[in-house]
Write a protein that holds these residues in place. Structure first.
Motif, PDB file in Angstrom:
ATOM      1  N   ASN A 193      11.621  43.134 -41.417  1.00 50.72           N
ATOM      2  CA  ASN A 193      10.432  42.298 -41.596  1.00 50.72           C
ATOM      3  C   ASN A 193      10.691  40.929 -40.972  1.00 50.72           C
ATOM      4  N   LYS A 218      10.672  37.200 -39.849  1.00 53.56           N
ATOM      5  CA  LYS A 218      10.212  36.015 -40.561  1.00 53.56           C
ATOM      6  C   LYS A 218       9.864  34.927 -39.551  1.00 53.56           C
ATOM      7  N   PRO A 219       8.871  34.103 -39.856  1.00 49.59           N
ATOM      8  CA  PRO A 219       8.436  33.076 -38.909  1.00 49.59           C
ATOM      9  C   PRO A 219       9.440  31.931 -38.810  1.00 49.59           C
ATOM     10  N   ASP A 225      14.988  29.619 -37.230  1.00 47.46           N
ATOM     11  CA  ASP A 225      14.313  30.900 -37.427  1.00 47.46           C
ATOM     12  C   ASP A 225      15.286  31.845 -38.126  1.00 47.46           C
ATOM     13  N   PRO A 226      14.874  32.511 -39.192  1.00 49.94           N
ATOM     14  CA  PRO A 226      15.783  33.426 -39.890  1.00 49.94           C
ATOM     15  C   PRO A 226      16.315  34.529 -38.985  1.00 49.94           C
ATOM     16  N   ASP A 227      15.532  34.876 -37.941  1.00 47.23           N
ATOM     17  CA  ASP A 227      15.945  35.940 -37.021  1.00 47.23           C
ATOM     18  C   ASP A 227      16.626  35.389 -35.771  1.00 47.23           C
ATOM     19  N   THR A 263      10.558  27.790 -38.437  1.00 44.88           N
ATOM     20  CA  THR A 263      10.141  26.510 -39.020  1.00 44.88           C
ATOM     21  C   THR A 263      10.416  25.417 -37.999  1.00 44.88           C
TER      22      THR A 263
END
Length: 664
Positions: free
Chosen positions: A526, A528-529, A555-557, A531
């Motif tokens: 999933n 994630k957006p 970014d978490p990814d 910041t």
């Protein structure tokens, strides 16, 4: 006949012109010579005092020996002004031969060519309007080729009004007659083109510049075919703080902007077209105030649209540089450049021609001066050998010239990289580490890296050359230093193999490195957006002048790859592949980001590879106008000052781009 040994234009028309120049000046170089250059002063007879700001080399008296054409500027602090020619004897000795040339007025950039087709080189010089200089427009001075002694006479000028920073000579409309391109001086007026008639029935000029800017100040102009259609296009340096501009010429002689990928901020000076990476497509080099020297690789108009890609490995990213000269100095088949650096002498950068698929430059200034106020620089043929020599124009120390000699050819390649290692960082990137080899084996510093990756192992150069090439590899460090590089844009959950080849300044390749591999992580289930935050200045701040906007994003990814900045709803900056924090300098006083006093809104948008976005807004009050001074009947010296810092912008070869004094 167009005389431009420092400028290489790749199309049929300009190839003919280059042949004409070679007929006068001899070969550009002998292929295979690639030793380190050394320089010997050869300035006997040249002035050792005086303020000169641009320089051109041409065979003005047709004796098959290059001469020096220079201009000087009539500023309050200068005691030298006018146009001058020093003829060379082919051994490094010079004689002043300026009969008929003006020794007054204030001159900007100039071009040399046979304007009236009598077989003799002429001069087109731009008049600046500093310090009450009486000259206006573009001056034309027709040479006699040295018959009975070199002399010049005033010819019909394309314009006798206004001030001009730059003049460039080229056959813009391909009718066999040389034309003049001009960049307008302070007060605005844009870029002008005058088509010449070659002197038939008397020299005449017709202005034809539809589509070119009619306002703004342009400090350097040049011409070349950037899209391969056989028509010469135009580039100009923008002194109003808007960077570099290119316009392609249409079939009807009008012009269309072609600026995608070019630097759009800060004052710029000289501009030169040349094919640096040998792909038969015109590239562009420019000097930008405070940002050093830029090269953009052109795509030749592929897909019907001209696009530019920055490629400045090994070039300075800061400093105040002016005039540029371009030539294959040492005859190795790759274009090199010489640049004047204000307060830091003359600098030569050897190009590698894009060896290994990556254009890179190596500083090769040898014993050239590293101090002194230099505004002019050009390659020149001082003696009879096949190597290009160097000429410089100084503010205060006259004109300098140096012959160039090459040391033994460099045949020793960098050592093989044997400790390459790879580690996956996430689902789209991997980190590479290795120990830097040297220039000669394990000694010195290599010039460039070629880094490639594949889904299959690479154990031979044929497999390496067929692999994907990593973009923007690092500039090599000193031998023995640890290197790191992150390869991005990989696919998730896949094993990749990596290898590296190092090149030296003579384009000798190292052996293929050991192969390293890593498997990227699985893609997030999933996404994630990202910041984003504007770190400084804080929201609702008062600002003025040049404002650093510091942007932090995450970014978490770990896959943020695009950033856009808008000012009051207008996009002013876009980036890809940047890292956090990112700084954008907002010039509130000049150029396209100029802002009136009052409140303005900056929006920053970041986007990741899943097309998820984040935005942040900043509200800032611009205050540039000085507050009213308290009334006083007493004048206090020092409250009003005027600073003039000389900044001449450049030529190239047979055309001096423009030598401008910066208004500090």
């Amino acid at each position: 006949m167009m005389l431009r040994p420092n400028h290489v234009l790749i199309n049929a028309l300009t190839a003919i012109m280059l042949l004409n120049a070679l007929a006068l000046f001899g070969p550009v170089g002998v292929l295979g010579q690639s030793g380190a250059p050394e320089y010997t002063l050869a300035a006997d007879g040249l002035p050792t005092t005086g303020q000169y700001s641009y320089v051109v080399c041409a065979d003005m008296n047709k004796d098959s020996k290059m001469d020096i054409v220079v201009g000087a500027d009539k500023y309050p602090s200068a005691d030298t002004h006018g146009l001058y020619v020093w003829t060379g004897d082919g051994t490094g000795k010079w004689s002043k031969n300026s009969q008929g040339l003006p020794e007054d007025n204030n001159y900007g950039g100039m071009g040399v060519g046979d304007l009236n087709k009598d077989g003799n080189p002429d001069i087109a010089a731009s008049f600046e309007t500093w310090s009450g200089s009486p000259g206006k427009g573009i001056g034309v001075y027709l040479g006699n080729g040295g018959s009975g002694g070199l002399s010049f006479s005033a010819g019909t000028a394309p314009t006798t009004s206004g001030g001009y920073d730059s003049a460039f000579v080229a056959d813009v409309n391909a009718d066999g007659n040389l034309d003049i391109v001009g960049g307008v001086h302070g007060g605005g007026g844009g870029v002008k083109v005058w088509l010449g008639n070659g002197g038939s029935g008397g020299l005449q000029w017709t202005e034809k510049d539809t589509g070119l800017p009619t306002s703004g100040e342009y400090t350097g102009v040049t011409a070349g075919d950037v899209n391969g259609d056989g028509r010469l296009d135009i580039a100009a340096g923008d002194y109003d703080g808007n960077g570099i501009h290119v316009w392609t010429q249409n079939a009807d002689g009008s012009y269309t902007a072609a600026n995608d990928g070019l630097f759009k901020q800060s004052q710029s000076f000289d501009v030169v077209f040349a094919d640096f990476n040998k792909d038969s497509k015109m590239d562009l080099v420019a000097t930008v105030r405070g940002h050093g020297v830029y090269v953009w690789l052109g795509n030749g108009g592929a897909g019907g649209k001209v696009n530019w890609t920055e490629s400045r490995q090994g070039l300075p990213t800061s400093g105040d540089f002016k005039q540029i000269g371009v030539a294959d100095m040492d005859g190795d088949g790759n274009l090199d450049m010489v640049v004047a650096e204000v307060d830091s002498g003359i600098v030569v950068y050897k190009g590698n021609g894009g060896a290994g698929g990556s254009l890179a430059f190596t500083k090769a200034s040898g014993s050239l001066p590293t101090s002194g106020t230099y505004y002019g620089a050009a390659f020149c043929k001082i003696n009879s050998d096949s190597i290009w020599d160097v000429v410089g124009a100084t503010w205060g120390s006259g004109i300098k010239a140096w012959t160039t000699a090459l040391g033994p050819a460099d045949t020793t390649p960098p050592a093989k990289i044997t400790d390459l290692a790879a580690q996956a960082l996430n689902h789209q990137s991997a980190k590479l580490t290795w120990t830097a080899p040297g220039d000669d084996g394990a000694t010195g510093k290599a010039t460039s890296y070629d880094i490639r990756y594949s889904s299959s192992d690479m154990t031979s150069m044929s497999e390496f050359n067929a692999a994907f090439k990593a973009q923007a590899p690092p500039t090599p460090k000193d031998a023995g230093t640890k290197e790191t590089f992150t390869v991005t844009g990989l696919s998730a959950n896949r094993t990749y193999y990596f290898a590296v080849v190092a090149y030296d300044e003579a384009t000798n390749p190292s052996p293929l490195s050991n192969s390293a591999n890593a498997k990227t992580q699985p893609a997030p289930a999933n996404p994630k957006p990202p910041t984003v935050t504007i770190t400084t200045p804080v929201n609702n701040s008062k600002v003025g002048g040049i404002v650093p906007i510091v942007i932090t994003f995450s970014d978490p990814d770990n896959d943020v790859n695009e950033l856009e900045i808008t000012l009051d709803g207008t996009k002013v900056n876009s980036q890809s592949g940047m890292s956090s924090p990112y700084t954008w300098n907002w010039d509130t006083k000049n150029g396209t980001t100029k802002a009136s006093d009052g409140t303005h809104i900056i929006q920053v948008l970041v986007r990741d590879k899943a097309n998820l976005e984040a935005r942040v807004y900043g509200h800032y009050t611009v205050e540039n106008k000085a507050p009213p001074k308290p009334h006083t009947d007493t004048f206090i010296p020092g409250f009003e000052t005027l600073g003039l810092v000389a900044a001449v912008a450049l030529v190239l070869a047979m055309n001096a781009g423009r030598r401008k004094v910066n208004k500090a």
